[in-house]
Scaffold this active site. Structure first.
Site, short mmCIF file in Angstrom:
data_model
loop_
_atom_site.label_atom_id
_atom_site.label_comp_id
_atom_site.label_asym_id
_atom_site.label_seq_id
_atom_site.Cartn_x
_atom_site.Cartn_y
_atom_site.Cartn_z
CB SER A 712 -0.95 0.00 1.21
OG SER A 712 -0.21 -0.02 2.41
CE LYS A 755 -3.62 1.47 4.54
NZ LYS A 755 -3.37 0.90 3.20
#
Length: 836
Positions: A712, A755
């Protein structure tokens, strides 16, 4: 009227004083005289209930009706003859003439007897048959005009009749021999009867046959036909006696076995008393009583009875005695068919979940849907729930709330570090100290077979040389199999289908695929700052006040102080560390109140450092630098979302790439892919080729002591590399996440909510997310996204346009100029190297 004795073959008169007096058998002359005797045209009719009188047969009758007693008295004073007819069994009114049959027997009154109880009995002997023509009187008793019926003559050489008579005698003798209540002299009496008609009437009179059957014999005109009917009834009687004899023999054998066991047990009891083992015997009796009161399935009761018999025969001093006793105790202690009263009220469950937990709306909705399905189906064959998410988000407390909402007991089993299959399935009884598995231990603990059973930390199961416990859970967590769960210790099928299993895990990926396939996965994400504030106000602060001996009147924490605790002293997805921090603050307040330096306290943001020291976490915005080559990424950890700085630096060298920061293989590969993409797009980005040939690239991710991995950070890595090579800074208010490909595509990643919340906590204004993760942002509350710009990208060109400043700090052509000849000869370009 009814006979005094209805027994079959009543050979002995019960009315006489001499009970051994045999019934007189008429001679041939006497029988002929009876058949030829004159019969009056009119006779008083005595009706008999359940009895048929045959010619030549003597029968005692008890007189119960007043009309019958009057009839007999008047007849005894006259010619002592009466007509005897049987009543039809199905007739409702015996006072009507049609209640009697048409064929009867003329009878002579032999004796009128007064019984000890005051009743009257009469002894009658039949003489010949008659047919009723009409009734001439019905009150006070019946009187009828009759027609005598002559008995059929017997031919001297009638072979058919002789064969029937022989068969009747043989069967009758066999019946006498088999019947336990008949004297042996009856067989000799039957053999001495010479008259065929009297033999037929005599046998028919004493058969165990209904009135209709006997009346049929009396009404049949042919003697051969009468003999045929008697023969059929004798055969039926013989079959009944043979079957009765078999039953008596079997019962007698069973009784003998029982008597033998009783004697042996009495002897054993005496021996045990002498040896002082009476207490052990009473213990077995107590177990038997418990077993009788315990509801058990058939297969478990059968095994229990065998074990109790084995225990009863065992010596208490033998090692097997304790093993069997422990096994019996476990069978009796388990709640085989004991269930608590559950309440599948979806509205009540919703109120309980809202009362115990703030937020988690999606999770609560899925739980309520699950309970609604259970209520409509009426059984427990539904997927097992698995709550997975970061620590401290309320997985275990959700299980407790579900149990409270359903009105069930709650039991929790921690699976962290379990590596022995026997922990789930139990040990064989052959092992010393063997016990059932922890599943059955938990059911025994709560005492009910339908609790809410929480399997905590199912992702931390480990396999070893003693088997794989996750494989043992496959049967437990499969609704199609757990109705017959077999524990190694019990070796009996145990029904777990009504037990509500809930599993918890931090990492769903670490749960074995077959086990994960059997569960309904429900993800619990981290809390927003506003959710944490509400949870602290409603749950954490009141709980810690009570735990530290304080009350809301003498201790308070303001909202500003709670926000400071959330942002400056804790960094987590859940609220576990926040609760501990609140407890530390309140313990300081409790100390001041105990020392009487304060009577009450209100903790504000300025007071928090006095209790906890300096702020532990500062805003990550202050840590950013203003130099090219630094990008802000977003990462997901076990404790929730975090921001991640990617640093790229160039120095004179040979074109090597050095990667540091304890990066995993996947993250290193992302860096390799980012560098390859930058090289392929160097001309479009304005990067001179000499920058890759004569400059070393160093990629570093701070917090080097913390391992990092995953794809990611691809967009952040690429942004940092392009920023370093183009000398264009990355905007410090932008953070990004996403996997990249060599073609420049941005692929979706996981942990979007954590996130995004991490970016919000760090003061980020703009977040770049993969286009395919747009659906994940829809699950985030609008208040958590307030003031945060979210942009969705599909290609790396879009990322670079969003994150890079338009102006470079210097011209890349000049900055990465080719060195002079001496420097070139000293530099030997090499392949990319990765520092371990």
């Amino acid at each position: 009227m009814s006979p005094t004795f209805p027994s079959s073959f009543s050979w002995v008169l019960p009315l006489g004083t001499d009970h051994n007096q045999q019934i007189p058998l008429p001679t041939a002359d006497e029988e002929a005289l009876l058949n030829a005797s004159d019969v009056p045209d009119t006779l008083p009719i005595l009706s008999l209930r359940n009895t048929v009188l045959f010619p030549g047969v003597v029968v005692p009758i008890t007189l119960g009706r007043d009309s019958s007693l009057r009839l007999v008295k008047e007849a005894a004073e006259n010619d002592r003859r009466v007509g005897v007819i049987a009543e039809r069994p199905a007739h409702s009114d015996p006072s009507q003439p049609d209640a009697l049959y048409e064929i009867g027997t003329v009878a002579e009154i032999l004796k009128l007897v007064k019984m000890p109880d005051g009743s009257k009995s009469v002894i009658l002997q039949g003489t010949r048959r008659f047919r009723v023509q009409e009734y001439v009187q019905t009150d006070p008793y019946f009187t009828a005009r009759i027609e005598p019926i002559d008995e059929p003559s017997v031919e001297a050489n009638d072979l058919d009749l002789e064969a029937h008579i022989r068969s009747i005698k043989e069967l009758a003798v066999q019946i006498v021999q088999r019947a336990p209540n008949l004297p042996s002299e009856a067989a000799e009496a039957i053999q001495n009867i010479e008259s065929p008609s009297f033999l037929v009437y005599f046998i028919a009179s004493n058969l165990q046959e209904e009135v209709a059957g006997k009346q049929e014999i009396l009404s049949t005109p042919s003697l051969v036909d009468q003999a045929e009917l008697v023969l059929e009834q004798l055969q039926d009687e013989l079959q009944v006696l043979e079957l009765s004899e078999k039953i008596r023999t079997r019962v007698r054998s069973d009784m003998s076995e029982q008597q033998r066991e009783y004697v042996l047990r009495q002897q054993l009891k005496a021996i045990q008393d002498e040896l002082g083992e009476t207490e052990d015997r009473s213990a077995v009796d107590e177990l038997r009583q418990r077993a009788a009161d315990k509801p058990l399935p058939d297969h478990a009761r059968e095994r229990l009875d065998k074990e109790l018999e084995r225990l009863d025969r065992s010596n208490p001093a033998s090692p097997d005695y304790a093993v069997v006793r422990n096994y019996v105790d476990w069978i009796l202690d388990l709640p085989w068919e004991t269930y608590s009263d559950e309440q599948l009220d979806v509205q009540r469950a919703e109120a309980v979940l809202n009362e115990d937990h703030y937020g988690l709306d999606d999770v609560k909705e899925r739980i309520l849907e699950h309970l609604a399905v259970l209520k409509l189906k009426g059984d427990m064959k539904a997927p097992i729930l698995c709550l997975h998410g970061p620590p401290g988000v309320g997985k275990t407390s959700l299980g407790q709330s579900i149990a409270r909402a359903m009105g069930r007991e709650f039991v929790r089993m921690s699976l962290g570090g379990v590596r022995d299959e026997a922990e789930i399935r139990g040990h064989r009884r052959t092992y010393v100290g063997a016990l059932p598995g922890r599943i059955l231990q938990g059911l025994k603990k709560v005492g009910t077979n339908n609790p809410v059973f929480m399997l905590d930390e199912v992702d931390k199961l480990d396999s070893g040389v003693r088997g794989d416990p996750s494989s043992a859970l496959l049967e437990v967590l499969d609704p199609e199999q757990n109705h017959a769960f077999n524990d190694h210790y019990l070796e009996l099928d145990y029904d777990l289908s009504r037990t509500f299993f809930i599993a918890t895990a931090n990492y769903a990926e670490r749960i074995p695929a077959p086990l994960r396939d059997r569960m309904e996965m429900i993800e619990l994400t981290g809390y927003t700052q506003q959710e944490k504030l509400q949870i602290a106000q409603k749950y954490l602060v009141p709980r810690q006040l009570e735990a530290n001996g304080l009350t809301p009147e003498n201790a308070r924490i303001t909202d500003e102080a709670l926000r400071l605790l959330i942002d400056g002293y804790t960094r987590e997805s859940g609220v576990r560390q926040l609760e501990r921090t609140i407890g530390a603050v309140l313990r300081g307040v409790a100390k001041d109140i105990a020392l009487e330096t304060l009577t009450d306290a209100t903790v504000d943001a300025d007071d928090v450092p006095d209790h906890l020291g300096v702020r532990r976490f500062e805003s990550d915005v202050a840590e950013r630098t203003e130099v090219p080559g630094v990008a802000t990424g977003l990462a997901w950890t076990q404790t929730g979302g975090e921001i991640l700085f990617i640093e790229a630096s160039l120095s004179r060298g040979t074109g090597r790439m050095i990667i540091t920061g304890q990066l995993g293989e996947v993250m290193k590969e992302s860096a390799q892919a980012a560098l390859s993409y930058v090289k392929s797009r160097a001309d479009d980005l304005g990067i001179p080729q000499d920058a890759f040939r004569y400059w070393d690239l160093h990629v570093h991710v701070p917090a080097g002591a913390v391992p990092k991995d995953g794809p990611s950070a691809g967009t952040a890595l690429l942004s940092a590399l392009v920023s370093a090579y183009t000398l264009r800074r990355v905007r410090h208010t932008v953070a990004m996440t996403g996997e990249i490909t060599l073609r420049g595509l941005v692929l979706p990643v996981g942990g979007i909510k954590e996130k995004v919340l991490a970016a919000r906590r760090a003061g980020i204004d703009h977040v770049l997310l993969p286009k395919k993760n747009e659906k994940d942002v829809a699950d985030i509350q609008a208040e958590a996204l307030e003031g945060l710009q979210v942009t969705y990208v599909e290609r790396m060109d879009d990322v670079l346009d969003q994150v890079l400043e338009p102006e470079a700090l210097a011209d890349p052509e000049t900055h990465f100029a080719v060195p002079d000849a001496e420097q070139v000869s000293a530099l030997q370009p090499s392949d990319v190297e990765v520092a371990q």
